[in-house]
Design a protein around this motif. Structure first.
Motif, PDB file in Angstrom:
ATOM      1  N   GLU A  78       0.843  -1.204   0.000  1.00  0.00           N
ATOM      2  CA  GLU A  78       0.000   0.000   0.000  1.00  0.00           C
ATOM      3  C   GLU A  78       0.872   1.246   0.000  1.00  0.00           C
ATOM      4  OE1 GLU A  78      -3.514   0.887   2.851  1.00  0.00           O
ATOM      5  OE2 GLU A  78      -1.785   2.027   3.635  1.00  0.00           O
ATOM      6  N   TYR A  79       0.596   2.138  -0.950  1.00  0.00           N
ATOM      7  CA  TYR A  79       1.155   3.486  -0.966  1.00  0.00           C
ATOM      8  C   TYR A  79       0.049   4.439  -0.527  1.00  0.00           C
ATOM      9  CZ  TYR A  79       5.362   2.393  -3.770  1.00  0.00           C
ATOM     10  OH  TYR A  79       6.570   1.922  -4.224  1.00  0.00           O
ATOM     11  N   ALA A  80       0.348   5.326   0.418  1.00  0.00           N
ATOM     12  CA  ALA A  80      -0.663   6.275   0.899  1.00  0.00           C
ATOM     13  C   ALA A  80      -0.045   7.661   1.053  1.00  0.00           C
ATOM     14  CB  ALA A  80      -1.250   5.805   2.227  1.00  0.00           C
ATOM     15  N   THR A  81      -0.855   8.683   0.768  1.00  0.00           N
ATOM     16  CA  THR A  81      -0.412  10.060   0.947  1.00  0.00           C
ATOM     17  C   THR A  81      -1.630  10.945   1.174  1.00  0.00           C
ATOM     18  OG1 THR A  81       1.031  11.780   0.036  1.00  0.00           O
ATOM     19  CG2 THR A  81      -0.517  10.776  -1.483  1.00  0.00           C
ATOM     20  N   THR A  82      -1.371  12.179   1.559  1.00  0.00           N
ATOM     21  CA  THR A  82      -2.420  13.194   1.631  1.00  0.00           C
ATOM     22  C   THR A  82      -1.968  14.415   0.846  1.00  0.00           C
ATOM     23  OG1 THR A  82      -1.511  14.127   3.675  1.00  0.00           O
ATOM     24  CG2 THR A  82      -3.216  12.419   3.896  1.00  0.00           C
ATOM     25  N   PHE A  83      -2.946  15.160   0.353  1.00  0.00           N
ATOM     26  CA  PHE A  83      -2.640  16.411  -0.326  1.00  0.00           C
ATOM     27  C   PHE A  83      -3.772  17.384  -0.053  1.00  0.00           C
ATOM     28  CE2 PHE A  83      -5.073  13.924  -3.380  1.00  0.00           C
ATOM     29  CZ  PHE A  83      -5.960  14.842  -3.915  1.00  0.00           C
ATOM     30  N   THR A  84      -3.463  18.659  -0.160  1.00  0.00           N
ATOM     31  CA  THR A  84      -4.445  19.716   0.107  1.00  0.00           C
ATOM     32  C   THR A  84      -4.924  20.303  -1.214  1.00  0.00           C
ATOM     33  OG1 THR A  84      -3.393  20.232   2.215  1.00  0.00           O
ATOM     34  CG2 THR A  84      -4.846  21.918   1.263  1.00  0.00           C
ATOM     35  N   TRP A  85      -6.250  20.510  -1.290  1.00  0.00           N
ATOM     36  CA  TRP A  85      -6.831  21.099  -2.499  1.00  0.00           C
ATOM     37  C   TRP A  85      -7.852  22.161  -2.104  1.00  0.00           C
ATOM     38  CZ3 TRP A  85     -11.975  21.087  -4.294  1.00  0.00           C
ATOM     39  CH2 TRP A  85     -12.156  21.628  -5.587  1.00  0.00           C
ATOM     40  N   GLN A  86      -7.789  23.280  -2.806  1.00  0.00           N
ATOM     41  CA  GLN A  86      -8.764  24.347  -2.634  1.00  0.00           C
ATOM     42  C   GLN A  86      -9.487  24.577  -3.949  1.00  0.00           C
ATOM     43  OE1 GLN A  86      -9.406  25.544   0.331  1.00  0.00           O
ATOM     44  NE2 GLN A  86      -7.651  24.489   1.296  1.00  0.00           N
ATOM     45  N   ALA A  87     -10.738  24.978  -3.863  1.00  0.00           N
ATOM     46  CA  ALA A  87     -11.536  25.227  -5.064  1.00  0.00           C
ATOM     47  C   ALA A  87     -10.791  26.177  -5.988  1.00  0.00           C
ATOM     48  CB  ALA A  87     -12.895  25.800  -4.682  1.00  0.00           C
ATOM     49  N   ASP A  88     -10.735  25.811  -7.286  1.00  0.00           N
ATOM     50  CA  ASP A  88      -9.911  26.553  -8.227  1.00  0.00           C
ATOM     51  C   ASP A  88     -10.691  27.090  -9.420  1.00  0.00           C
ATOM     52  OD1 ASP A  88     -10.445  24.195  -9.555  1.00  0.00           O
ATOM     53  OD2 ASP A  88      -8.424  23.396  -9.330  1.00  0.00           O
TER      54      ASP A  88
END
Length: 826
Positions: A78-88
């Motif tokens: 398993e590869y896991a990560t998090t990322f942040t996204w804002q409405a664009d």
């Protein structure tokens, strides 16, 4: 969500995903000290590399450590990560994976986005329903590739294949499951880049510049495909760097079109040795109401390339023709440059292509059991004028043509044709490696019991896709290939051939008995360089058959074939270092005999593609450059026999002839002198001729009997010389010759870049070489395998940063000759 039918499109944007993810094992035979642990893993990357970087597994390149890491391919990860996204403000959001190896499940914020079963495809997954503002969790799980290949083989039914795993049941690099030169180290991982792409209205889905030349005018027909999220009107503009432009409108609903741009007085792109490699930036822009939504740049070259298979009185030709000029191919086969492909950098590729250029090569064949190469590889070949023969990824096996494989193969081919076809160096698409030949001669028909085996890919699907997506490029169904399904695939009179009986069962002088039109595979084994062996193998004592050495010999009966191929030519030493030198030398001698013969038969024969340039780990193999990137003596032999101007002596019509091959762009004029000499330098007979050869021409000169016939075969040699080019013909094999101990005077001195080593011979010194890696593992010498007649001198230039006593380069274990192997034995 914004109404995509009325919103004004805005420029696309890309969000890079984290470079380091969290990796953990999910199930399988995982060691207790790794089970349950989370470790950092680079993306792009592979599980093996992450575990190596974390110090959790031994280096599989060393000793027999390969056997200690086979559990990795039997496990799920398993590869896991998090990322942040804002409405664009964009309407569409896609998660793009350029490569997943191989059996992946992708989940974003608990939403299953998709499953993959093909290492060689790009995946674009729409994520608007799963994406959320703020932090997002992305998880990619990989099933065991070994288990999945076994499962797939049961589902689709057995198909014959080489080696141990049913690699032909899945779309993953065949050699990743092990080969006769490679590790069995089935990998998993996010092996290419991953990113988030946001766009509105439309995006450029594909741009394929089909480049041709009409007189002095370059023609670029850009096939354009767009993906739409609305019904608006769009414009595609194509521009060369000098300002010339063309455009097409894609009105409501249209998703594809062709933009043609004509450019007068373009400079032609040529393969190395034929001219320069001018490259032009071609920019493709997607516009809406004067706003630029997306842009893509290709570096193109103007040239024509085709591979001609034409029937003639002797069979069927196989020749590469560039800009109307036939090219005698001086090539090598290319395999993945590392068992763990994500470790191959642009710098490393550049160094390997430096070595190809050093060996005077003009073509590399990307073999079908590996990967479609990186963009860096093709870019570098474009810049250097190295032609690329690209196999589709089918090798040494039969392949099911039913679903789900058929659709996977089509999607894979579409992706990679589109990606690679802009490169001017790309000369040929080839359907498979040895599969048609295998069906005809390896007993597959009986084992298949009527099942499909891949012919539909090679004769139907793949040529249709090439014609659709890359119509200016040549395609052949297979290698070897006779040009006609009714003619045996490996017939020397027809098309391309692979010559393996000599290494496997016969002997290398028999290359002269085969009169092929084009040789796409042949070769001879030799060990890795001494410094690579002693770094990778800790056996004590180190012998050709000690455990580590034997593990680093993957060919069936490889050591026996090495011995059988040596003893007719050189004595078999008992000392390991002497054995290493003898086998290294014999590899170079065998390939020299083969290529000199092939070049002497030009233009009937129009190419030699030796197996192989490179290695993927330190192993006894057919490579000219070992798995740590060090040149073996074979690379120097290739430099000699692939030189523009070649003299060689060959049997002809019951006697001997001197053949002069001029592959240079200028004529070759002048006298040519032939002498029969004794080993002590006495001239026994002599004849002179006038040499007058056109550019890209050749001439055969029958030697008079007094030159061609020896008085004492064991102690005589023919020397042919013209304008600094020399050929030698020894009447006797090394082992039965009167070769004495080398009597030399040596001088070694430091220079600004390393060392100069001068050797003066008092008697005949054959196959003089400096094995400089024994002094400095990273040292490089400018020449090797030089034969000196009595009284002659040569100076070798060694590049080295090490500070050593210069005389170390003159020690008998470094300064090697065939005299050392023969004189004491005699």
């Amino acid at each position: 969500m914004t109404d995509v039918t009325t919103a004004r499109p805005v420029a696309a944007s890309t969000i890079a995903l984290p470079e380091v993810w969290n990796l953990r094992a999910l199930d399988g035979p995982v060691p207790v000290d790794i089970a349950g642990r989370t470790i950092p893993a680079n993306v792009p990357g592979l599980v093996h590399v992450a575990l190596l970087d974390a110090g959790l597994i031994p280096d599989p390149f060393l000793d027999r450590n390969e056997t200690q890491v086979t559990w990795i391919g039997q496990s799920a990860w398993e590869y896991a990560t998090t990322f942040t996204w804002q409405a664009d403000g964009q309407d569409r959001h896609d998660l793009v994976f350029d490569g997943l190896d191989t059996f992946a499940e992708i989940v974003l914020n608990g939403h299953l986005l998709g499953r993959t079963r093909n290492q060689h495809r790009t995946y674009r997954l729409r994520i608007d329903e799963a994406l959320r503002e703020g932090e997002n969790e992305l998880v990619v799980t990989f099933a065991s590739p070994v288990a999945e290949a076994d499962r797939a083989s049961l589902e689709i039914g057995y198909r014959p294949h080489t080696y141990f795993h049913p690699f032909n049941a899945v779309r993953k690099a065949a050699c990743n499951f092990g080969w006769d030169w490679g590790l069995d180290a089935a990998s998993s991982g996010i092996w290419k880049s991953a990113r988030l792409e946001a766009w509105s209205g439309a995006r450029l889905a594909a741009t394929r510049p089909v480049v041709t030349v009409e007189g002095t005018t370059g023609v670029v027909a850009v096939q354009v495909e767009i993906e739409r999220a609305d019904d608006a009107d769009y414009r595609v503009v194509v521009a060369l760097e000098d300002g010339r432009t063309a455009q097409i409108d894609l009105t409501a609903g249209a998703t594809s079109g062709v933009v043609e741009l004509r450019a007068a007085d373009v400079k032609l792109w040529w393969p190395r040795g034929f001219g320069d490699q001018p490259l032009y930036d071609l920019v493709v822009t997607l516009e809406h109401e004067e706003a630029t939504l997306a842009e893509r740049t290709h570096r193109i070259g103007f040239r024509t390339i085709n591979v001609q298979l034409e029937r003639d009185d002797e069979g069927t030709s196989f020749r590469f023709v560039v800009n109307g000029e036939p090219v005698w191919v001086r090539g090598a086969n290319w395999i993945p440059d590392d068992a763990f492909i994500t470790r191959v950098t642009r710098e490393r590729l550049a160094h390997r292509l430096d070595q190809a250029e050093f060996a005077n090569m003009n073509l590399l064949r990307i073999w079908g059991g590996g990967y479609y190469e990186s963009d860096d590889f093709y870019d570098l070949c474009d810049e250097r004028g190295i032609l690329v023969w690209q196999d589709f990824l089918f090798a040494c096996a039969s392949y099911a043509e039913e679903e789900p494989l058929w659709s996977e193969v089509e999607a894979e081919a579409r992706d990679n044709i589109t990606r690679i076809m802009p490169h001017p160096s790309l000369a040929l698409w080839n359907g498979n490696n040895e599969n048609v030949w295998g069906y005809e001669e390896w007993g597959w028909a009986k084992r298949l019991q009527g099942r499909t085996w891949g012919l539909g890919y090679y004769l139907d699907l793949l040529p249709r896709l090439v014609a659709e997506l890359d119509p200016a490029r040549s395609y052949t169904p297979a290698s070897p290939w006779s040009g006609d399904p009714e003619i045996f695939a490996n017939d020397p009179d027809h098309g391309s051939v692979h010559l393996w009986e000599l290494w496997n069962r016969v002997d290398y002088p028999a290359y002269r008995d085969i009169h092929a039109r084009f040789v796409a595979e042949f070769g001879w084994q030799g060990p890795a360089t001494w410094s690579s062996i002693t770094h990778a193998i800790s056996d004590s004592p180190l012998t050709p058959e000690s455990p580590g050495m034997f593990h680093h010999q993957k060919a069936t009966d490889g050591n026996d074939k090495l011995t059988d191929g040596l003893v007719a030519h050189l004595p078999l030493p008992d000392d390991t270092e002497d054995w290493h030198w003898a086998m290294s030398l014999n590899q170079a001698l065998a390939v020299t005999v083969a290529i000199e013969h092939m070049r002497s038969e030009s233009p009937r024969c129009m190419g030699s593609v030796v197996w192989q340039l490179n290695d993927c780990w330190p192993v006894t193999s057919w490579a000219a450059v070992d798995g740590y990137g060090r040149a073996k003596p074979l690379l120097y032999a290739l430099r000699h026999v692939y030189t523009d101007r070649l003299l060689t002596v060959q049997p002809r019509d019951g006697g001997l002839a001197a053949i002069a091959v001029n592959d240079a762009g200028a004529p070759w004029h002048g006298p040519i002198v032939t002498r029969r000499m004794s080993y002590d330098g006495t001239v026994l007979a002599e004849a002179s001729f006038a040499l007058d050869i056109d550019a890209r021409g050749e001439v055969t000169l029958a030697l008079p009997a007094d030159v061609a016939e020896p008085t004492d075969a064991a102690s005589e040699v023919i020397v042919v010389e013209s304008d600094g080019v020399r050929a030698l013909w020894f009447f006797a094999e090394h082992r039965v010759s009167s070769l004495a101990r080398a009597e030399v005077v040596t001088d070694a001195r430091r220079t600004a870049s390393g060392y100069d080593v001068t050797v003066k011979a008092s008697n005949l010194v054959r196959d003089l070489a400096l094995l400089v890696d024994k002094v400095d593992p990273e040292a490089v010498v400018d020449d090797m395998l030089v034969t000196l007649l009595p009284g002659e001198t040569v100076t070798f230039h060694v590049r080295s940063d090490w500070d050593v006593e210069p005389e170390r380069f003159c020690a008998p274990d470094v300064l090697r000759t065939s005299n050392q192997l023969v004189a004491d034995w005699n």
